[in-house]
Scaffold this motif. Structure first.
Motif, PDB file in Angstrom:
ATOM      1  N   VAL A 114      -0.493   8.847   0.455  1.00  0.00           N
ATOM      2  CA  VAL A 114      -0.759   9.651  -0.282  1.00  0.00           C
ATOM      3  C   VAL A 114      -1.407  11.029   0.253  1.00  0.00           C
ATOM      4  N   GLY A 132     -10.548   1.256  -2.919  1.00  0.00           N
ATOM      5  CA  GLY A 132      -9.502   2.185  -3.177  1.00  0.00           C
ATOM      6  C   GLY A 132     -10.163   3.555  -4.090  1.00  0.00           C
ATOM      7  N   SER A 164      -3.853   2.974   0.218  1.00  0.00           N
ATOM      8  CA  SER A 164      -4.485   1.898  -0.431  1.00  0.00           C
ATOM      9  C   SER A 164      -3.408   1.356  -1.381  1.00  0.00           C
ATOM     10  N   GLN A 208      -2.535   7.996 -10.650  1.00  0.00           N
ATOM     11  CA  GLN A 208      -2.599   9.671 -10.216  1.00  0.00           C
ATOM     12  C   GLN A 208      -1.175   9.968  -9.716  1.00  0.00           C
ATOM     13  N   GLU A 251      -3.757   0.890  -7.195  1.00  0.00           N
ATOM     14  CA  GLU A 251      -4.943   1.905  -7.325  1.00  0.00           C
ATOM     15  C   GLU A 251      -4.719   3.299  -7.439  1.00  0.00           C
ATOM     16  N   PHE A 252      -3.600   3.832  -6.697  1.00  0.00           N
ATOM     17  CA  PHE A 252      -3.064   5.098  -6.696  1.00  0.00           C
ATOM     18  C   PHE A 252      -1.992   5.418  -7.623  1.00  0.00           C
ATOM     19  N   SER A 276       0.697  -1.380   0.070  1.00  0.00           N
ATOM     20  CA  SER A 276      -0.048  -0.082  -0.098  1.00  0.00           C
ATOM     21  C   SER A 276       0.926   1.200  -0.073  1.00  0.00           C
ATOM     22  N   GLN A 323      -9.646   7.430  -3.209  1.00  0.00           N
ATOM     23  CA  GLN A 323      -8.949   8.227  -3.957  1.00  0.00           C
ATOM     24  C   GLN A 323      -9.697   9.408  -4.160  1.00  0.00           C
ATOM     25  N   LEU A 356      -8.467  13.283  -3.445  1.00  0.00           N
ATOM     26  CA  LEU A 356      -8.214  14.277  -4.473  1.00  0.00           C
ATOM     27  C   LEU A 356      -9.224  15.506  -4.210  1.00  0.00           C
ATOM     28  N   ALA A 384      -4.730   9.446   2.563  1.00  0.00           N
ATOM     29  CA  ALA A 384      -5.081   8.240   2.044  1.00  0.00           C
ATOM     30  C   ALA A 384      -4.124   7.332   2.083  1.00  0.00           C
ATOM     31  N   LEU A 409      -1.430  13.258  -7.267  1.00  0.00           N
ATOM     32  CA  LEU A 409      -1.435  12.512  -5.744  1.00  0.00           C
ATOM     33  C   LEU A 409       0.495  12.585  -5.589  1.00  0.00           C
TER      34      LEU A 409
END
Length: 337
Positions: free
Chosen positions: A145, A206, A223, A231, A227-228, A142, A210, A214, A221, A237
């Motif tokens: 962010v 996630g 995750s 970005q 998933e991030f 994980s 997210q 955002l 956050a 992010l």
């Protein structure tokens, strides 16, 4: 008459050769045609149903869609249907899977470590030990962010805020009691605070977490990195730290490097419902094993940044028993169960 007989024999021979040539051409076209009749003949299942106890856009959904893509592209399954039922770390959809998919040998549920903690924290009547393990497939670290305009520029800035006033630092993540929640609780404990002081905002996955960070609805956050990742790469992010034993990129430290002795990756896998015979369970394990061996699967792992965590059948079951016991102990220790 003899001349006519020779002509008949010649015509018969030509017809035979023509038929043989047509048959050979037909076999050749089947062999090379992607998704053609030859591929269908080799399929292990005419149809497969993937049940995902989470909303679209999260890690479980991503794994389910990856499975769908690979088994169809590799010709292992002719048709795949996907059903999403999200909520509470999978504990909303799990009872539905247990009842509606019982005795159905073509059904698989996608889930993972989040469900273990969510079932314990929510005191659910059912958990991962109520379904039959088929295979653990992936593991993923994980990442913590913040938005790019956040005054928190590195992990030390976030840790300092959590240590001084954790209630003022809202952190979005997956379901209550899941991996992200446990990670934050362990971080607070390492900083000398209580996990009960956390301002943890639980989302169904996630994707919503997210959107929350955002949109400025939370300070930070956490995750899965897949998933991030998009970005982060786009600069929308800022990655502060990851939860693995080692770095997954040169510019983002691990929590351990940052002085917080926490390492907690997320695993994901597939399960089948109760009521299946031993051969039916073995067939699903074989399907996942065949998928795991394909180049398409290795390509997916590389694209998503997933670690290969292959563990089939009974070995996966033994892992789950340990995982439930250890997660229960951790949740009690940090006051989340």
């Amino acid at each position: 008459m003899r001349s006519g007989g020779r002509i008949e024999k010649m015509e018969t021979s030509m017809n035979n050769r023509r038929q043989m040539l047509q048959a050979a051409l037909a076999l050749t076209s089947l062999a090379v045609a992607p998704g053609g009749a030859a591929a269908r003949a080799e399929a292990l299942y005419p149809s497969l149903r993937l049940f995902i106890p989470a909303n679209p856009g999260g890690g479980w959904d991503g794994l389910g869609r990856a499975i769908e893509h690979v088994v169809r592209r590799a010709g292992l399954v002719d048709a795949v249907q996907v059903e999403n039922v999200g909520g509470a770390g999978g504990t909303v959809g799990l009872p539905r899977f247990l009842t509606q998919y019982r005795n159905r040998p073509e059904g698989l549920m996608v889930a993972g470590s989040v469900m273990v903690g969510a079932a314990i924290a929510n005191k659910s009547a059912a958990g991962v030990l109520d379904v039959a393990p088929v295979a653990r497939l992936t593991e993923e670290v994980s990442v913590l962010v913040v938005p790019p305009d956040s005054p928190i520029t590195d992990i030390r800035g976030l840790l300092d805020r959590l240590k001084s006033n954790p209630g003022a630092v809202s952190v979005a993540g997956g379901s209550a009691g899941g991996t992200e929640h446990i990670t934050l609780g362990l971080m607070l404990k390492a900083l000398g605070r209580s996990a009960r002081e956390a301002s943890y905002v639980a989302y169904s996955g996630g994707g919503p977490a997210q959107a929350a960070v955002l949109g400025g609805q939370v300070v930070a956050a956490i995750s899965g990195i897949s998933e991030f990742g998009e970005q982060i790469r786009a600069g929308r992010l800022r990655a502060l730290a990851t939860t693995g034993e080692r770095r997954v990129g040169p510019d983002v430290p691990t929590l351990k490097e940052s002085g917080v002795d926490v390492a907690l990756p997320t695993w994901r896998g597939v399960f089948c419902a109760p009521g299946l015979s031993a051969p039916q369970k073995a067939a699903l394990v074989s399907l996942m094993e065949r998928m795991h061996e394909t180049p398409e699967w290795r390509e997916i792992l590389a694209q998503r940044g997933w670690d290969d965590a292959w563990l089939p059948g009974e070995a996966f079951g033994r892992f789950l028993a340990r995982e439930v016991a250890e997660t229960t102990a951790v949740l009690k220790d940090i006051g989340l169960a």
